[in-house]
Scaffold this active site. Sequence first.
Site, mmCIF file in Angstrom:
data_model
loop_
_atom_site.group_PDB
_atom_site.id
_atom_site.type_symbol
_atom_site.label_atom_id
_atom_site.label_comp_id
_atom_site.label_asym_id
_atom_site.label_seq_id
_atom_site.Cartn_x
_atom_site.Cartn_y
_atom_site.Cartn_z
ATOM 1 N N GLU A 1 -1.398 -14.725 -32.318
ATOM 2 C CA GLU A 1 -2.596 -16.086 -32.227
ATOM 3 C C GLU A 1 -3.406 -15.893 -33.848
ATOM 4 O O GLU A 1 -3.457 -16.352 -34.373
ATOM 5 C CB GLU A 1 -3.873 -16.513 -31.699
ATOM 6 C CG GLU A 1 -2.915 -17.588 -30.268
ATOM 7 C CD GLU A 1 -2.191 -18.868 -30.518
ATOM 8 O OE1 GLU A 1 -3.149 -18.907 -31.654
ATOM 9 O OE2 GLU A 1 -1.792 -18.541 -29.791
ATOM 10 N N GLU B 1 0.059 -24.350 -36.169
ATOM 11 C CA GLU B 1 1.194 -24.313 -35.285
ATOM 12 C C GLU B 1 2.309 -24.275 -35.195
ATOM 13 O O GLU B 1 3.518 -23.523 -34.501
ATOM 14 C CB GLU B 1 0.817 -26.061 -34.291
ATOM 15 C CG GLU B 1 0.239 -26.164 -33.648
ATOM 16 C CD GLU B 1 -0.677 -25.220 -32.762
ATOM 17 O OE1 GLU B 1 -0.086 -24.165 -31.900
ATOM 18 O OE2 GLU B 1 -1.783 -24.674 -32.640
#
Length: 559
Positions: free
Chosen positions: A435, A413
């Site tokens: 991602e 994150e």
Amino acid sequence: MSRPFSSGVYVSRGVALLLAALTAVLLLVLVALASLYGSCAHVQPSEQGNSRVKNTSLWPPGGQEWALPTPAQEPTVGTSQDLGPPSGPWDHLRLPPWLVPLHYDLELWPWLQPDKLSPPNLTFTGRVNITVRCTVASSRLLLHSFLLNYKQVEVWGPLAQDTRNATVGRVQVEKVWFAPDMQFVVLDLGQSLEPGSRYELSFHFSGQVLQVGLEGLFLNLYHDEDELRALVATQMEPTFARHVFPCFDEPALKATFNITVIHHPGYAALSNMPQLGQSERIDVNGSRWTVTTFHTTPRMPTYLVALVVCDLDHISRTERGKEIRVWARKDDIANGYLDFAANITGPIFSFLEDLFNISYRLPKTDIVALPIFASGAMENWGLLIFDESSLLLEPEDELTEKRAMILSIIAHEVGHQWFGNLVTMSWWNNIWLNEGFASYFELELTNYFYPKVPMNMIFFFTVLHGILGEDHALESRAVSTAVENFTETSEINRLFDLYTYKKGACMAWMLASFLSPHLFINALKSYLETFSYSNAEQDDLWRHIQMVIVPFRHFLAEH
């Protein structure tokens, strides 16, 4: 072949005339019904030019009325398929390029109170003023909106030059209606907006705080210190910001945000930026509420807008002059279960800052451990949200694998603060740019902090071998696909799969391997610097990789 005999039914002239008359009447009825056959519900402002919108009914174009549902019910608005819409831009899942959002002034008021933790219908109200620039003359405006009710809609402008709020006029809003299939609210104006001019779109709205789903603005009920407690939080990715406020809910339509949250004085309010100030507001019942305002955000997409209203406790750390706060249940904070997460987050930020030579752009970071969070973790800029199970560690637990797992989740994150937040893909078909790189640097950070954990071997057997096996399947796909294949929310949600995460990480690992780590990082630095606060596509990454390869190839040729 001989001519066949005629056969049939014979009627008198009177009967024939009667049948003809009935046919004509039937045709007139069909024409009348067709004129009532509308596309979607719309809301009529008053005939006096007042832009206050009735929120008690939804009106289809022919004038037929449906009753608005109670907040706990699904809307009974007819779908575009049911109502046969006229052809128009609301038939398409992408916004037309008529307006460019520049800035949002957003105020949200979740009506959560400590003594009413589980009302049958917890609602929120809100206001938003959106400053836009018109690029194509149009008297019809489209924004994303889903399951929101509107009380007032206004359009002001054109705005005076070099100011944001000063206006030189007002544009009449003649009609407001919804295209629920495509999740649009449509504004029909009395005149066309002028290309090159700026306008302010103003909405007063309300909606539901979800108590079952964990998307948009949702409720968590949990126990802490032997008491039932509640909080509200947001999950906007990929297309749930439109559930919370009317907006231009596409990743390339970045804007700045001034966010205000109105909440019970017993709760804390968190958002992307640090708190700017607090004041008090008294509602119509005489109850006192706290108004918390936040500093202006950088340019960012709507899916990164975040807020949490809670009475969680927190611990603080400071890294390179910036505060990092970790929020969780009071019991968990008191027991030290979040200490490891708080202690490791700052060094993760520092590692990536040094690696890219690009500082983290926000003045603070809040990490919130929610009791229930279906998404697992979310990289909202400045307000990272996790399911608490991803962060909790008993202080006496010395198991390296457990610590490495928590570190890897946080690292993923935090990696998004550069890949996704600072530089965002132009559309969801290139979500692997977010991602895939976050997953790759999750591996690199774990290797750095826990070199004895065989992360390369784990990556090789669980990630690389796993995706190679899946790639042989009939349903395998490339990490990047055609834009038009992924436009609906359900299609976009399917992109968050192992191909995006694992295959994307393998792509990054492959690039680092054949380029060399040095050239690979230099290419990423160039990519991040060039597209900061903006958007990029896969081909942009390839160009920046090529930019570092060509000089190196010339160097090798000369030596």
